[in-house]
Design a protein around this motif. Structure first.
Motif, PDB file in Angstrom:
ATOM      1  N   VAL A  37       0.853  -1.193   0.000  1.00  0.00           N
ATOM      2  CA  VAL A  37       0.000   0.000   0.000  1.00  0.00           C
ATOM      3  C   VAL A  37       0.887   1.240   0.000  1.00  0.00           C
ATOM      4  O   VAL A  37       1.803   1.368   0.833  1.00  0.00           O
ATOM      5  CB  VAL A  37      -0.932   0.015   1.227  1.00  0.00           C
ATOM      6  CG1 VAL A  37      -1.881   1.206   1.153  1.00  0.00           C
ATOM      7  CG2 VAL A  37      -1.724  -1.295   1.313  1.00  0.00           C
ATOM      8  N   LEU A  38       0.610   2.141  -0.910  1.00  0.00           N
ATOM      9  CA  LEU A  38       1.451   3.326  -1.126  1.00  0.00           C
ATOM     10  C   LEU A  38       0.892   4.543  -0.400  1.00  0.00           C
ATOM     11  O   LEU A  38      -0.314   4.627  -0.123  1.00  0.00           O
ATOM     12  CB  LEU A  38       1.565   3.601  -2.621  1.00  0.00           C
ATOM     13  CG  LEU A  38       1.951   2.382  -3.483  1.00  0.00           C
ATOM     14  CD1 LEU A  38       1.958   2.748  -4.948  1.00  0.00           C
ATOM     15  CD2 LEU A  38       3.309   1.833  -3.051  1.00  0.00           C
ATOM     16  N   LYS A  39       1.760   5.506  -0.138  1.00  0.00           N
ATOM     17  CA  LYS A  39       1.360   6.689   0.626  1.00  0.00           C
ATOM     18  C   LYS A  39       0.687   7.761  -0.219  1.00  0.00           C
ATOM     19  O   LYS A  39      -0.120   8.535   0.285  1.00  0.00           O
ATOM     20  CB  LYS A  39       2.597   7.301   1.303  1.00  0.00           C
ATOM     21  CG  LYS A  39       3.175   6.456   2.424  1.00  0.00           C
ATOM     22  CD  LYS A  39       4.403   7.150   3.020  1.00  0.00           C
ATOM     23  CE  LYS A  39       5.001   6.323   4.151  1.00  0.00           C
ATOM     24  NZ  LYS A  39       6.218   6.972   4.713  1.00  0.00           N
ATOM     25  N   ASP A  40       1.054   7.865  -1.484  1.00  0.00           N
ATOM     26  CA  ASP A  40       0.586   8.994  -2.280  1.00  0.00           C
ATOM     27  C   ASP A  40       0.610   8.660  -3.765  1.00  0.00           C
ATOM     28  O   ASP A  40       0.993   7.554  -4.165  1.00  0.00           O
ATOM     29  CB  ASP A  40       1.450  10.233  -2.007  1.00  0.00           C
ATOM     30  CG  ASP A  40       2.923   9.972  -2.305  1.00  0.00           C
ATOM     31  OD1 ASP A  40       3.252   9.699  -3.478  1.00  0.00           O
ATOM     32  OD2 ASP A  40       3.756  10.029  -1.377  1.00  0.00           O
ATOM     33  N   LYS A  41       0.182   9.642  -4.569  1.00  0.00           N
ATOM     34  CA  LYS A  41       0.235   9.530  -6.032  1.00  0.00           C
ATOM     35  C   LYS A  41       0.903  10.773  -6.611  1.00  0.00           C
ATOM     36  O   LYS A  41       0.436  11.356  -7.593  1.00  0.00           O
ATOM     37  CB  LYS A  41      -1.171   9.367  -6.601  1.00  0.00           C
ATOM     38  CG  LYS A  41      -1.851   8.061  -6.196  1.00  0.00           C
ATOM     39  CD  LYS A  41      -3.223   7.896  -6.847  1.00  0.00           C
ATOM     40  CE  LYS A  41      -3.837   6.564  -6.493  1.00  0.00           C
ATOM     41  NZ  LYS A  41      -5.188   6.385  -7.110  1.00  0.00           N
ATOM     42  N   LYS A  42       1.980  11.150  -6.011  1.00  0.00           N
ATOM     43  CA  LYS A  42       2.677  12.369  -6.416  1.00  0.00           C
ATOM     44  C   LYS A  42       3.065  12.326  -7.892  1.00  0.00           C
ATOM     45  O   LYS A  42       3.548  11.322  -8.391  1.00  0.00           O
ATOM     46  CB  LYS A  42       3.930  12.561  -5.567  1.00  0.00           C
ATOM     47  CG  LYS A  42       3.653  12.951  -4.126  1.00  0.00           C
ATOM     48  CD  LYS A  42       4.943  13.124  -3.350  1.00  0.00           C
ATOM     49  CE  LYS A  42       4.661  13.498  -1.903  1.00  0.00           C
ATOM     50  NZ  LYS A  42       5.914  13.613  -1.117  1.00  0.00           N
ATOM     51  N   GLY A  43       2.847  13.468  -8.558  1.00  0.00           N
ATOM     52  CA  GLY A  43       3.300  13.618  -9.931  1.00  0.00           C
ATOM     53  C   GLY A  43       2.486  12.887 -10.970  1.00  0.00           C
ATOM     54  O   GLY A  43       2.875  12.829 -12.146  1.00  0.00           O
TER      55      GLY A  43
END
Length: 557
Positions: A37-43
């Motif tokens: 599970v990832l923290k963000d969707k930056k960029g």
């Protein structure tokens, strides 16, 4: 003993061949599948007009929802590349949950956990999903009792009311998630769907291909209970709806993929404009503990609630564990925004014994509503009587499609509440029936503003009695009493079969927190006093609710 070089060559060839076929199954290290599970969707950039089907955009706009949110964006490609490099393989992902599914060994897990963008790593559960058994033999003709079930499974929901108003689900798009749709593309029961170009898209998430018309007939029967038509009989209510067919399950031989497939199919259904998703599956004791059936723990429950946030009505079977040790519902039926459907016995018109009980672990009412759990569906060779809440759920999904066609201004959760309020027991409820069977006439026309009381409460020195008013006493019928608490101690019906016209009193005792301590179904005989409840069995603030012949009475202790 002398052996020729030819002999050794043959043995070497055989050993190589065996390794080729079986070597990959011999683990070098313990390997498991995980959600990273990832923290963000930056960029990440995202164009909803390129990604979504027009019907998906229309659904959001109609319900005043954002065209997209953060969960709709794809996963960061750089994150995916790094996880791929540090794991044995990546099998899939969920943009909604911002998670990547991968196989990894213990040494690789440590490296994955150290990645700055990783929030958590959750192991997959591997036991197979449980689907209702579907017989192999099919009938072209029906016996009298089977014909009655076929007619009543939609009539009990108000089919005639929908037909009078020309409501058949037209314009509503329904996604069916199941184990396969064997023969649907060349079966008479679905001929009208293909003539009308109502099957919009298909996808097999197990084989990763478009073709879904093999493997299992479970999905075939489920689809028939939404929209089937055979020999002049409508099997389901939504014969005019559009369909997305997704194969997500491999019956009896699942290892890791079913949860991943289910999540992917939910996102696929959203992308392709589903208004309603029907899912006849449930994950229970092989994967979870009862206290985890809270609508928030399982990934599938989280995804189902996310689908609801995007304007989709999610309908799910409550489960078939009523006579098993597990007893209660499974996930994702436990999700707050999922319309969970229990099963009704067509002969008695009350809870069928195998249908799973509520409530959720956090004491929310489930099932929400009920429909026939013993049905007549259609498969490749004709009609078939079968059973399971797998088929209660699509009956209600078809009902929902007709209801939404009647009033497209409703949001999905407004429709959810209207379906609950249309239940034949509403506002009474319990953990076996929910609010009962949805009724088209109540949903479209409302209920009478005043309902004449059919019961009264009489208090004595140490008890309160539930008494049927004289004018509402039925003709003499045989004695019947059932405890539907699902406790496993008193859950035996004292008669096997009663005529549907039997007169039932439903009552429950709600504690001060609002959850139920006990609930019962009692058939009225020739004695108007149907129950006596000792005060010592009640807590201060408890409420007794009683339903009889359309009227719900209350007694507050």
């Amino acid at each position: 003993m002398n052996f020729s070089s030819e002999y050794f060559l043959r043995r070497l060839f055989l050993a190589a061949l065996l390794f080729f076929f079986f070597g990959s199954f011999l683990p070098v290290q313990a390997q498991q599948k995980y959600w990273v599970v990832l923290k963000d969707k930056k960029g990440v950039s995202f164009d909803p007009y390129q990604y979504f089907d027009a019907k998906a955009l229309e659904r959001r706009q109609r319900q005043n929802l954002p065209i997209y949110d953060e969960t709709d964006k794809p996963i960061n490609a750089t994150y995916r590349q790094q996880i791929t490099a540090l794991s044995d393989s990546v099998s899939g992902e969920s943009r909604w949950l911002n998670a990547i599914a991968c196989f990894a060994q213990p040494t690789q897990l440590e490296k994955l956990r150290k990645l700055a963008f990783v929030r958590e790593i959750i192991p997959f559960q591997v036991q197979p999903v449980v689907l209702a058994e579907v017989p192999d033999k099919y009938k072209v003709t029906l016996k009298a009792d089977e014909l009655k079930i076929l007619q009543d499974q939609t009539a009990s929901l108000g089919a005639s009311v929908f037909r009078e108003k020309n409501l058949n689900g037209k314009g509503i798009r329904i996604a069916i998630l199941d184990a396969g749709f064997k023969g649907v593309d060349n079966t008479a029961a679905f001929e009208h769907l293909y003539k009308g170009k109502q099957v919009i898209k298909t996808w097999d998430f197990v084989k990763r291909r478009e073709y879904v018309y093999d493997f299992a007939t479970h999905g075939t029967l489920v689809l028939s209970c939404v929209a089937g038509r055979l020999n002049g009989h409508d099997i389901g209510l939504a014969t005019g709806a559009e369909f997305l067919l997704a194969r997500t399950e491999r019956m009896y031989s699942e290892r890791f993929s079913e949860e991943e497939n289910w999540l992917a199919a939910m996102e696929w259904a959203d992308k392709n404009g589903a208004d309603i998703i029907n899912s006849s599956l449930g994950y229970t004791n092989d994967r979870y503990f009862r206290e985890q059936m809270n609508g928030r723990y399982a990934f599938v429950a989280r995804a189902a609630n996310l689908a609801a946030r995007k304007g989709i009505l999610v309908v799910n079977a409550n489960g078939n564990d009523g006579t098993a040790d597990w007893k209660i519902l499974g996930t994702p039926a436990d999700a707050d925004s999922v319309l969970a459907v229990g099963g009704i016995d067509p002969k008695g018109l009350f809870h069928v014994n195998f249908s799973s009980y509520g409530p959720t672990a956090d004491k929310r009412m489930k099932p929400n509503v009920s429909a026939f759990g013993i049905v007549v569906g259609a498969g490749p060779k004709g009609f078939e009587q079968t059973q399971g809440t797998s088929f209660s759920s699509p009956l209600v999904a078809g009902f929902a499609a007709c209801a939404w066609q009647a009033n497209r201004a409703l949001t999905n959760m407004q429709l959810f509440k209207e379906i609950e309020k249309s239940g034949n027991l509403y506002p009474y409820f319990d953990y076996a029936h929910g609010f009962g069977m949805p009724q088209a006439q109540f949903l479209l026309n409302g209920r009478a503003t005043e309902i004449k009381p059919t019961i009264k409460f009489e208090t004595g020195k140490d008890q309160v009695m539930i008494v049927v008013k004289t004018e509402f006493m039925p003709d003499t019928t045989g004695p019947f009493v059932a405890d539907t608490t699902g406790s496993g101690k008193k859950g035996t019906y004292l008669v096997k079969e009663k005529h549907p016209s039997a007169n039932y009193v439903y009552y429950h005792i709600a504690n001060p927190k609002g959850s139920l301590d006990r609930y019962y179904v009692i058939e009225v005989e020739d004695d108007p006093e149907v129950a006596a409840i000792k005060f010592e069995a009640l807590r201060t603030g408890s409420v007794i609710r009683v339903f009889y012949k359309g009227y719900t009475g209350f007694y507050a202790h």
